[in-house]
Motif scaffolding. Structure first.
Motif, mmCIF file in Angstrom:
data_model
loop_
_atom_site.group_PDB
_atom_site.id
_atom_site.type_symbol
_atom_site.label_atom_id
_atom_site.label_comp_id
_atom_site.label_asym_id
_atom_site.label_seq_id
_atom_site.Cartn_x
_atom_site.Cartn_y
_atom_site.Cartn_z
ATOM 1 N N THR A 422 3.172 13.874 -12.749
ATOM 2 C CA THR A 422 3.815 13.144 -11.976
ATOM 3 C C THR A 422 3.177 11.617 -11.616
ATOM 4 O OG1 THR A 422 5.033 14.881 -11.003
ATOM 5 C CG2 THR A 422 5.498 12.499 -10.105
ATOM 6 N N ALA A 423 1.938 11.715 -11.126
ATOM 7 C CA ALA A 423 1.192 10.584 -10.781
ATOM 8 C C ALA A 423 0.143 10.481 -11.984
ATOM 9 C CB ALA A 423 0.280 10.850 -9.694
ATOM 10 N N GLU A 442 -4.372 16.747 -20.796
ATOM 11 C CA GLU A 442 -3.379 17.335 -20.046
ATOM 12 C C GLU A 442 -3.319 18.878 -20.612
ATOM 13 O OE1 GLU A 442 -0.906 17.505 -17.600
ATOM 14 O OE2 GLU A 442 -0.293 19.397 -18.547
ATOM 15 N N THR A 450 5.530 17.954 -12.933
ATOM 16 C CA THR A 450 6.549 18.478 -12.395
ATOM 17 C C THR A 450 7.858 17.828 -12.491
ATOM 18 O OG1 THR A 450 4.943 19.342 -10.366
ATOM 19 C CG2 THR A 450 7.458 19.266 -10.031
ATOM 20 N N PHE A 460 14.460 13.412 -5.030
ATOM 21 C CA PHE A 460 15.024 13.591 -3.639
ATOM 22 C C PHE A 460 14.389 12.234 -3.119
ATOM 23 C CE2 PHE A 460 14.241 15.569 0.352
ATOM 24 C CZ PHE A 460 15.411 15.707 0.749
ATOM 25 N N GLY A 518 -9.100 20.961 -17.644
ATOM 26 C CA GLY A 518 -10.123 20.198 -17.025
ATOM 27 C C GLY A 518 -10.867 21.424 -16.036
ATOM 28 N N ASP A 555 -8.477 19.380 -8.811
ATOM 29 C CA ASP A 555 -9.483 20.291 -9.439
ATOM 30 C C ASP A 555 -10.575 20.002 -9.635
ATOM 31 O OD1 ASP A 555 -7.244 21.858 -9.601
ATOM 32 O OD2 ASP A 555 -7.547 22.503 -11.724
ATOM 33 N N ARG A 630 -0.397 22.258 -2.464
ATOM 34 C CA ARG A 630 -1.541 22.746 -3.203
ATOM 35 C C ARG A 630 -2.782 22.263 -2.529
ATOM 36 N NH1 ARG A 630 0.487 19.994 -8.907
ATOM 37 N NH2 ARG A 630 2.484 20.887 -8.831
ATOM 38 N N LEU A 706 -0.470 15.195 -5.152
ATOM 39 C CA LEU A 706 -0.398 16.523 -4.038
ATOM 40 C C LEU A 706 -2.016 16.670 -3.702
ATOM 41 C CD1 LEU A 706 2.316 19.060 -5.450
ATOM 42 C CD2 LEU A 706 2.445 17.390 -3.296
ATOM 43 N N ARG A 719 5.090 13.670 -0.564
ATOM 44 C CA ARG A 719 4.812 14.141 -2.170
ATOM 45 C C ARG A 719 5.917 13.714 -2.997
ATOM 46 N NH1 ARG A 719 8.573 18.644 -2.387
ATOM 47 N NH2 ARG A 719 8.924 19.621 -0.369
ATOM 48 N N GLN A 721 8.448 12.258 -5.830
ATOM 49 C CA GLN A 721 8.098 11.773 -7.261
ATOM 50 C C GLN A 721 8.210 10.451 -7.253
ATOM 51 O OE1 GLN A 721 11.161 13.820 -9.396
ATOM 52 N NE2 GLN A 721 10.123 15.706 -9.500
HETATM 53 C C1 FAD Z 1 10.159 23.210 -7.033
HETATM 54 C C2 FAD Z 1 9.965 21.536 -6.392
HETATM 55 C C3 FAD Z 1 10.769 20.954 -6.168
HETATM 56 C C4 FAD Z 1 10.596 19.683 -5.835
HETATM 57 N N1 FAD Z 1 11.721 18.777 -5.711
HETATM 58 C C5 FAD Z 1 11.530 17.601 -5.625
HETATM 59 C C6 FAD Z 1 12.715 16.692 -5.700
HETATM 60 O O1 FAD Z 1 14.115 16.966 -5.784
HETATM 61 N N2 FAD Z 1 12.459 15.282 -5.672
HETATM 62 C C7 FAD Z 1 11.261 14.737 -5.611
HETATM 63 O O2 FAD Z 1 10.996 13.569 -5.458
HETATM 64 N N3 FAD Z 1 10.253 15.751 -5.380
HETATM 65 C C8 FAD Z 1 10.417 16.798 -5.523
HETATM 66 N N4 FAD Z 1 9.110 17.705 -5.628
HETATM 67 C C9 FAD Z 1 7.876 17.399 -5.161
HETATM 68 C C10 FAD Z 1 7.094 16.446 -6.493
HETATM 69 O O3 FAD Z 1 8.067 17.044 -7.575
HETATM 70 C C11 FAD Z 1 5.853 16.845 -6.615
HETATM 71 O O4 FAD Z 1 5.225 16.448 -5.298
HETATM 72 C C12 FAD Z 1 5.152 15.776 -7.541
HETATM 73 O O5 FAD Z 1 5.667 16.017 -8.827
HETATM 74 C C13 FAD Z 1 3.755 16.412 -7.605
HETATM 75 O O6 FAD Z 1 3.076 15.467 -8.559
HETATM 76 P P1 FAD Z 1 1.378 15.436 -8.841
HETATM 77 O O7 FAD Z 1 1.213 14.289 -9.777
HETATM 78 O O8 FAD Z 1 0.632 15.710 -7.914
HETATM 79 O O9 FAD Z 1 1.461 16.948 -9.680
HETATM 80 P P2 FAD Z 1 2.091 17.301 -11.074
HETATM 81 O O10 FAD Z 1 3.351 16.536 -11.313
HETATM 82 O O11 FAD Z 1 2.535 18.854 -11.075
HETATM 83 O O12 FAD Z 1 1.143 17.209 -12.122
HETATM 84 C C14 FAD Z 1 -0.009 17.836 -12.438
HETATM 85 C C15 FAD Z 1 -0.431 17.914 -13.981
HETATM 86 O O13 FAD Z 1 -1.803 18.266 -14.202
HETATM 87 C C16 FAD Z 1 -1.914 19.461 -14.919
HETATM 88 N N5 FAD Z 1 -3.024 20.159 -14.605
HETATM 89 C C17 FAD Z 1 -3.290 20.511 -13.545
HETATM 90 N N6 FAD Z 1 -4.558 21.216 -13.266
HETATM 91 C C18 FAD Z 1 -5.011 20.968 -14.653
HETATM 92 C C19 FAD Z 1 -6.205 21.399 -15.083
HETATM 93 N N7 FAD Z 1 -7.118 21.837 -14.594
HETATM 94 N N8 FAD Z 1 -6.827 20.791 -16.595
HETATM 95 C C20 FAD Z 1 -5.380 20.008 -16.998
HETATM 96 N N9 FAD Z 1 -4.322 19.767 -16.522
HETATM 97 C C21 FAD Z 1 -3.995 20.165 -15.575
HETATM 98 C C22 FAD Z 1 -0.596 20.125 -14.903
HETATM 99 O O14 FAD Z 1 -0.242 20.762 -16.114
HETATM 100 C C23 FAD Z 1 0.526 18.975 -14.499
HETATM 101 O O15 FAD Z 1 0.953 18.548 -15.808
HETATM 102 C C24 FAD Z 1 9.371 18.842 -5.799
HETATM 103 C C25 FAD Z 1 8.344 19.741 -6.114
HETATM 104 C C26 FAD Z 1 8.377 21.187 -6.537
HETATM 105 C C27 FAD Z 1 7.410 22.002 -6.952
#
Ligand code: FAD
Length: 1017
Positions: A422-423, A442, A450, A460, A518, A555, A630, A706, A719, A721
Motif C-alpha cells: 500500500t505504501a 516484493e 493489502t 474505508f 527482505g 522488518d 503489525r 503499519l 492505517r 489506505q
Molecule cells: C483485513 C483488513 C481490512 C482493512 N480494511 C480497510 C479498509 O476498508 N479501508 C482502508 O483504507 N484500510 C483498510 N485496512 C487497512 C489498510 O489496508 C492497511 O493499513 C494498509 O494497507 C497497510 O499498508 P502497508 O503498506 O503498511 O502494508 P501492506 O499493504 O501490507 O504492504 C506490505 C508489503 O510488503 C511485503 N512484504 C512484507 N514483508 C516483506 C519482506 N520481508 N520481504 C519482502 N516483501 C515483504 C508484503 O508482501 C506486502 O506486499 C484494512 C486492513 C486489513 C488487514
C-alpha cells in the motif's frame, strides 16, 4: 576464518561521496563485489533425516514417501502455498494420463481441472496426515556441511529470520536447483540471449507478437458463482463464471542467470500479456532450465521411463546426499520436458523420497556441522543484521556456527524500497519519478499489498486528495469502456491496480523484483547501506543510498536494530486479523476471524492451513495474511493516542490521516478506558510527523505504513489506505531528495518537501506554518479539570500532558465537596495509577448488585467502547494497588458466569493482577474451573484444524483462548493456585497462534521472579 584473513579492497564510505546515479552505475558492470558478514550462530529449527526444499507436487510426494520409509522429514516451500509448479505457474491443465497412476496425482486430478484451492489443500493434508512438518514462504540461503565437507542440512530464510535445518539428505525441488548450487554442484553458465519461458493469464484477449506464441486452453476456469464466502454445493452450475486461460510461450532476452535477469523476465512477460480483461495471472514463470547440473550420470535420450530412469541423473556429481527433483537434473532438454509433466515428476518424487530415506539411513554426519565461509574478497565494510531467534526460542534444537563470510552485491540503487504494498508501491513511484534510481523488492508477485493481494480493494474513510486522487482516477480510467470498471473511485479492479503501479514504476525507470524476501539490513555503525535479500537464486545485498522499509512491519529497521512495540508479556492487545478466499476478479474479501503474527512463520503456516478448511469449495485462498496491526518500530517520535485525538500539529508533517478509530478489538490506553473512541461515523483528522518514520538510532532508512512509530491505539486512525498511499509517495520523494543531495534522509529540508506536497494536495497548506501545538497551555488544562465532571469533557486535554493534568485533577479531587464529582476524579486518577480515590471507587463498585452490559470481541464492526462503566471502575480500583479494594472486586468476580462478557473477565483480571495479592488467586482459579473456560490451546495443526469453525468471521475459538489466557496470566501474577496459572501459560507458550505465544512466553519471562515472592496463599 578470522576477519583478518579477508582482504578489503576499497574503503567503505568513499562510495557515498559519489553522485547517486554515478555511484549506482559504477558498480553495475563491475565483477560481483562483496560485503562482509561476521560469524554468527544460526538456531536449529528442525533436526531430520530428509529435508525437502520446495513445495512442488513431486516435492510433497517425495516427502510422503521418505516419511513412509521411516525417515523424519521437514519440507520448506517457497511460496505461501504448496504446489508452486502447478498453482504458481498456472499449469493446472494436464494431458498426462499417468498422473492418475500416482496416489497424489489421483487425489488432485481425478475430477478434471482442479482449482488452486483443491490442489493446495490436498497437498497440505498429504503432509499433515503423514505428520510431516512444513513451512511456507521460505528460501534456502546456505548449505550446512559436516567436518568432511559433506552436506548436512540447509539454512532457510523467512519472515521469522534464518534457521538451520539439520538433515542427512537434501531433496532439492527448487526449479533452479539452488541447494545443489550452494553445495558446490557444477552447472554450465546460464546462456545469454533469448530463452523460452511460459506464462499463463486468465480472462485476457489473445496477443500476438514476434517473440510469443499462445495456446488457449480448451477447458475454461470455472468459478462458483458469487464470492460470498459460502460454497454452493460441490457441483458447478450454469450460473458459475467461466474464464478462458491462455498459456504464452515467450522468448525473452536474458543477460545472464542472475535473479535480476529473472526478475526482469517476469516483468517483460507481464508487459507482453496484460490487458484490462485479466482476472488472474501466474505468479511464476515456467522454464525448462537450459543450464542443467553435471550429474553422476547424464541422460541424453529424449524418451524416458520415470519408473526406471537411473536416480544418479538426479544427483550432482560428487555429492551423494543431494537429489535434484526438477528440470535442473542432468537430463536432455526433451527428457526434462517430458518429466516435468505432473504425473511423471510425482513418480520421480516418490522414487527420490524412498531413496533419500535410504541414503539418510546410511549417512552419519561427521564432527561439527557448520556453514562454511565463501571466503571472497570484500569491498564493503559493515555487517549483516538479521533476526536469529529461531521459529520460537523453546523450539530451537541448539545452534550452528556460520563462519565469517561475504555476500555478493546483487544490485545497487539510489533508493531501494523493501515491500511493494500500500505504501511501498507509491514510495517507489515517488522515488523513481523524482529522479532516483529505484528498485522495489516484493515477495509476492504483484504490487499494492493489502489493497490488492490482501483483498481489501476498497477504501474505508481516508484522506483522499493528492497522490491518492491521482491513483484513483488513473486506475479508474485504465479501460473506460470495460464492464469491470468500478462506478466509484473508492474501489478498484484488483488486476488494474497491480498493473497501474507496475507500469508507473517501470515507466519512471524503476526496477521491480518480485519473489524477493527482505531478511536483513546491511549496516555499519547504525548507517543502513542496503538490504539483505533471499531470492530463488540465492542470498545477496542490494546497496542503496536510502532504504525505504515498506514491509508494513518494519522488518528491515528491526533487523538493523530498531526497537519495536508489539504484543509481549505486558500486552496481548492486537487487532483482529483474517485470511480470505480469492476467486478470479475478486477484489474485496474482508475477514476478521483470528489473530496472526506475520513475523512468526509457524503462526502464518497455521493460518494458511485452517483458512483453507474455512473456505473449502472456494476457487483459491488469498496469498497474504490480512493483518491490521503489525510490529511498529520505535522512531525519533512516537505518536500517542492523544496526539491523534487532539489533532496534534507538527512542523515536520509528512502525511495527513482521516478516519474513525476502527479498532477491531479492545483498546488499552487509559484515555479510551475512560472515554471510548467515537463510532465509525465520526472521523478524526490526524497528522504524522516525518520523525515518526525515522527509526531511532539508525541512518539511511525510513519506515512507512503499519510499521511506523505510534501507540497501537493511535494506529486505527493512521492505517487507512488512502493516507498510506500518500505517505508512501511523500517518503519516496524524500528519499529521492536525500540521494540527490547526498544527505542522510533525516537531514532533508522538510519545508522544501512539504511545499511540493502541498502543491500536489497531499497535504493541506497550513502544514507549512504549523508548529507543535503540544503541550496544551496550563490554563486550558485547569479549565478542563473543572469541566471534566460533565461527561468527561476535556479529558483529552488533561491526559495529553499527563503530569500537569494529573496534578490539576488531584487538586480538584481533594477540594470538591460534591460526591459525584469526586468519583469522576477518583476514576481518572485510578485509571492512571494514582491511589487517592480508592475508597470512592470501592463505594461505587459496591452499589452494583449485578454486572452491567459489557463488551464482547466480535469479528468486524468494532467501534466505540470496549469496556463497560463498571469494568472501568474495577480497573481503576485495581490500578490504585490498594488491597482494600479486593473484597469489592472479588465480590463481582464471583458473579461471573461462562456467559459473561469478555470485558468483565478482562477487567477482573487486570484489577487483581495489578494489586498482585495472593487473595486474588482463588477467585480467578474458580472462574477458570467453570465449564468451558479451559482447554482452548492449539498446540498442533490437527487441533487447530479441528477447533477452527467454518464461518467467515466466527471468532469463538479466538475468544475462548483469549479469555483463558488473560485469566491464567492474572492467576499466575497473583501467585497462582494449584499450578493452574503456570499451566495455562506453559500451554499457550506452545500455541501455534503467535500472539498467544508471545504473550504467554513474555509473561513467564517477565514475571517469574515476582511469582516466587507472592506464592503464599
Ligand atoms: C483485513 C483488513 C481490512 C482493512 N480494511 C480497510 C479498509 O476498508 N479501508 C482502508 O483504507 N484500510 C483498510 N485496512 C487497512 C489498510 O489496508 C492497511 O493499513 C494498509 O494497507 C497497510 O499498508 P502497508 O503498506 O503498511 O502494508 P501492506 O499493504 O501490507 O504492504 C506490505 C508489503 O510488503 C511485503 N512484504 C512484507 N514483508 C516483506 C519482506 N520481508 N520481504 C519482502 N516483501 C515483504 C508484503 O508482501 C506486502 O506486499 C484494512 C486492513 C486489513 C488487514
Amino acid at each position: 576464518m578470522r576477519r583478518r584473513d579477508f582482504v578489503k579492497t576499497t574503503a567503505a564510505g568513499s562510495a557515498f561521496l559519489l553522485t547517486p546515479g554515478v555511484w549506482a552505475q559504477t558498480l553495475k558492470n563491475a565483477d560481483p563485489e562483496f560485503c562482509y558478514q561476521s560469524q554468527r550462530k544460526i538456531p536449529v529449527a528442525y533436526d531430520v533425516d530428509v529435508v525437502v526444499i520446495g513445495g512442488s507436487l513431486a516435492a510433497v510426494a517425495a516427502a510422503v514417501e521418505a516419511s513412509a520409509a521411516g525417515a523424519r522429514v521437514f519440507l520448506a516451500a517457497q511460496e505461501p502455498y504448496l504446489g508452486e509448479d502447478v498453482c504458481g505457474t498456472f499449469r493446472l491443465w494436464t494431458n498426462d494420463q499417468t498422473v492418475q497412476n500416482t496416489g497424489l496425482g489421483k487425489k488432485i486430478f481425478a475430477n478434471g481441472l482442479p482449482t488452486p484451492m483443491h490442489i493446495k489443500k490436498t497437498l497440505d493434508n498429504e503432509l499433515i496426515d503423514n505428520n510431516i512438518d512444513f513451512l511456507y514462504s521460505c528460501y534456502i540461503t546456505d548449505i550446512i556441511k559436516d567436518e568432511n565437507g559433506v552436506p548436512a542440512g540447509v539454512v532457510i530464510a523467512n519472515r521469522s529470520g534464518r534457521q538451520a535445518i539439520k538433515a542427512k539428505t537434501v531433496i532439492d525441488a527448487t526449479p533452479r536447483a539452488l541447494a545443489a548450487r550452494l553445495a558446490g554442484a557444477k552447472f554450465p553458465a546460464y546462456p545469454s540471449g533469448k530463452q523460452t519461458f511460459k506464462f499463463t493469464v486468465v480472462g485476457n484477449d489473445l496477443k500476438k507478437g514476434p517473440d510469443m506464441s499462445a495456446k488457449k486452453h480448451q477447458e475454461p476456469i470455472q468459478v462458483k458463482y458469487a464470492s460470498s464466502g459460502q460454497s454452493h454445493g460441490d457441483a458447478f452450475s450454469e450460473t458459475d463464471i467461466k474464464y478462458s486461460a491462455i498459456e504464452y510461450t515467450l522468448q525473452i532476452d536474458m543477460k545472464d542467470g542472475s535473479y535480476q535477469s529473472f526478475a526482469n523476465a517476469e516483468q517483460i512477460a507481464r508487459d507482453l500479456t496484460w490487458d484490462a480483461n485479466q482476472v488472474e495471472s501466474s505468479d511464476l514463470l515456467f522454464q525448462n532450465p537450459p543450464d542443467k547440473v553435471e550429474g553422476q550420470k547424464k541422460y541424453d535420450k529424449a524418451n524416458v521411463d520415470p519408473d526406471n530412469i537411473s536416480m544418479d541423473i538426479f544427483r550432482p556429481r560428487g555429492i551423494d546426499n543431494i537429489f535434484i527433483l526438477s528440470g535442473s537434473a542432468a537430463l536432455s532438454k526433451e527428457a526434462a520436458e517430458y518429466l516435468l509433466q505432473p504425473g511423471k515428476l510425482i513418480r520421480i518424487g516418490e522414487r527420490t523420497g524412498a531413496m533419500a530415506a535410504a541414503v539418510a539411513g546410511e549417512t552419519m554426519p561427521a564432527g561439527e556441522l557448520k556453514v562454511c565461509s565463501a571466503g571472497k574478497k570484500y569491498t564493503f565494510t559493515g555487517d549483516v543484521f538479521e533476526t536469529l531467534e529461531g521459529l520460537r526460542p523453546s523450539l530451537n534444537h541448539g545452534e550452528i556456527i556460520a563462519e565469517e563470510t561475504t555476500l555478493p552485491v546483487i544490485a545497487n540503487a539510489d533508493v531501494v524500497v523493501m515491500g511493494g504494498g500500500t505504501a511501498g508501491a507509491p514510495a517507489a513511484t515517488g522515488a523513481a519519478k523524482n529522479g532516483a534510481k529505484t528498485v522495489v523488492l516484493e515477495y509476492l508477485h504483484g504490487l499494492g499489498g493489502t489493497t490488492t493481494l490482501g483483498m481489501i480493494g476498497k477504501y474505508f474513510h481516508g484522506y483522499r486528495k493528492g497522490y491518492t486522487e491521482i491513483i484513483d482516477e488513473e486506475i479508474n480510467n485504465m479501460a473506460p469502456g470495460n464492464p469491470r470498471k468500478k462506478r466509484r473511485l473508492s474501489e478498484w479492479v484488483f488486476d488494474w491496480k497491480t498493473e497501474y503501479f507496475r507500469k508507473e514504476i517501470r515507466d519512471a525507470g524503476g526496477e521491480i523484483w518480485f519473489g524477493v524476501l527482505g531478511i536483513g539490513a546491511y549496516s555499519e555503525n547504525g548507517r543502513v547501506k542496503g538490504v539483505v535479500v533471499a531470492t530463488p537464486e540465492g542470498k545477496g545485498v542490494i546497496l542503496a543510498h536510502t532504504v525505504i522499509d515498506s514491509t508494513g512491519s518494519a522488518d528491515i529497521a528491526i533487523a538493523a536494530g530498531a526497537g519495536y512495540s508489539y504484543t509481549d508479556g505486558l500486552s496481548v492487545a492486537i487487532q483482529g486479523a483474517g485470511l480470505p478466499f480469492k476467486n478470479p476478479d475478486d477484489f474485496y474479501n474482508n475477514t476478521d476471524w483470528t489473530f496472526i503474527n506475520d513475523s512468526d512463520m509457524l503462526d502464518v503456516w497455521r493460518a494458511f492451513i485452517v483458512a483453507k478448511d474455512k473456505f473449502d469449495g472456494q476457487y483459491d485462498i488469498g496469498k497474504m495474511p490480512q493483518t491490521r496491526e503489525r510490529r511498529r518500530m520505535t522512531g525519533d517520535f512516537t505518536i500517542s493516542v492523544l496526539d491523534v485525538y487532539n489533532g496534534r500539529t507538527y512542523p515536520d508533517t509528512i502525511s495527513a490521516h482521516l478516519s474513525s478509530f476502527d479498532t477491531h478489538g479492545f483498546t488499552e490506553d487509559p484515555f479510551f478506558s475512560l472515554k471510548p473512541p467515537e463510532h465509525s461515523g465520526i472521523d478524526v483528522l490526524a497528522f504524522v510527523p516525518f520523525r515518526s518514520l525515522l527509526p531511532k538510532g539508525l541512518e539511511g532508512i525510513v519506515v512507512t505504513g503499519l510499521g511506523a512509530s505510534a501507540h497501537r491505539d493511535a494506529m486505527p486512525v493512521i492505517r487507512m489506505q488512502p493516507c498510506l498511499q500518500n505517505q508512501g509517495y511523500a517518503v519516496g520523494m524524500a528519499a529521492a531528495m536525500a540521494s540527490m543531495n547526498k544527505q542522510m534522509i533525516r537531514n532533508i529540508n522538510i519545508k522544501t518537501l512539504q511545499k511540493r506536497l502541498v502543491e500536489m494536495e497531499n497535504l493541506p497548506e497550513h502544514v507549512l506554518t504549523d508548529q507543535d501545538n503540544y503541550p496544551p497551555p496550563y490554563q486550558k488544562i485547569q479549565e478542563a479539570a473543572e469541566l471534566v465532571v460533565n461527561n468527561l469533557e476535556g479529558l483529552e486535554i488533561i491526559l495529553w500532558d499527563i503530569e500537569k493534568g494529573v496534578a490539576a485533577i488531584t487538586d480538584k479531587f481533594y477540594f470538591t465537596g460534591n460526591e459525584e464529582d469526586k468519583l469522576v476524579y477518583a476514576r481518572i486518577l485510578g485509571m492512571v495509577g494514582k491511589p487517592d480515590g480508592w475508597s470512592e471507587l470501592i463505594r461505587a463498585i459496591d452499589t452494583f448488585e449485578e454486572w452491567d452490559e459489557g463488551w464482547h470481541y466480535t469479528g468486524m464492526g468494532q467501534f466505540g467502547k470496549s469496556i463497560s462503566y463498571l469494568d472501568s471502575l474495577i480497573i481503576a480500583a485495581g490500578r490504585t494497588k490498594k488491597v482494600e479494594a479486593l473484597p469489592s472486586i472479588i465480590r463481582m468476580a464471583e458473579k461471573l458466569t461462562p456467559e459473561s462478557h469478555f470485558s468483565h473477565f478482562r477487567a477482573i483480571s487486570i484489577a487483581l493482577e495489578t494489586i498482585g495479592d495472593p487473595k486474588g488467586a482463588e477467585p480467578l482459579f474458580k472462574i477458570l474451573e467453570m465449564p468451558g473456560m479451559r482447554g482452548h490451546t492449539m498446540q498442533d495443526i490437527k487441533t487447530a484444524k479441528k477447533l477452527t469453525p467454518p464461518d467467515k468471521n466466527d471468532v469463538s475459538t479466538r475468544n475462548s483462548s483469549l479469555r483463558e489466557l488473560v485469566l491464567g496470566r492474572a492467576l499466575y501474577k497473583c501467585g497462582d493456585f494449584n499450578g493452574v496459572g503456570i499451566q495455562i501459560l506453559n500451554d499457550y507458550s506452545k500455541d501455534l497462534r503467535g500472539h498467544y505465544f508471545r504473550h504467554a512466553h513474555g509473561v513467564l519471562q517477565m514475571f517469574s521472579g515476582q511469582k516466587e515472592l507472592q506464592i503464599e496463599l
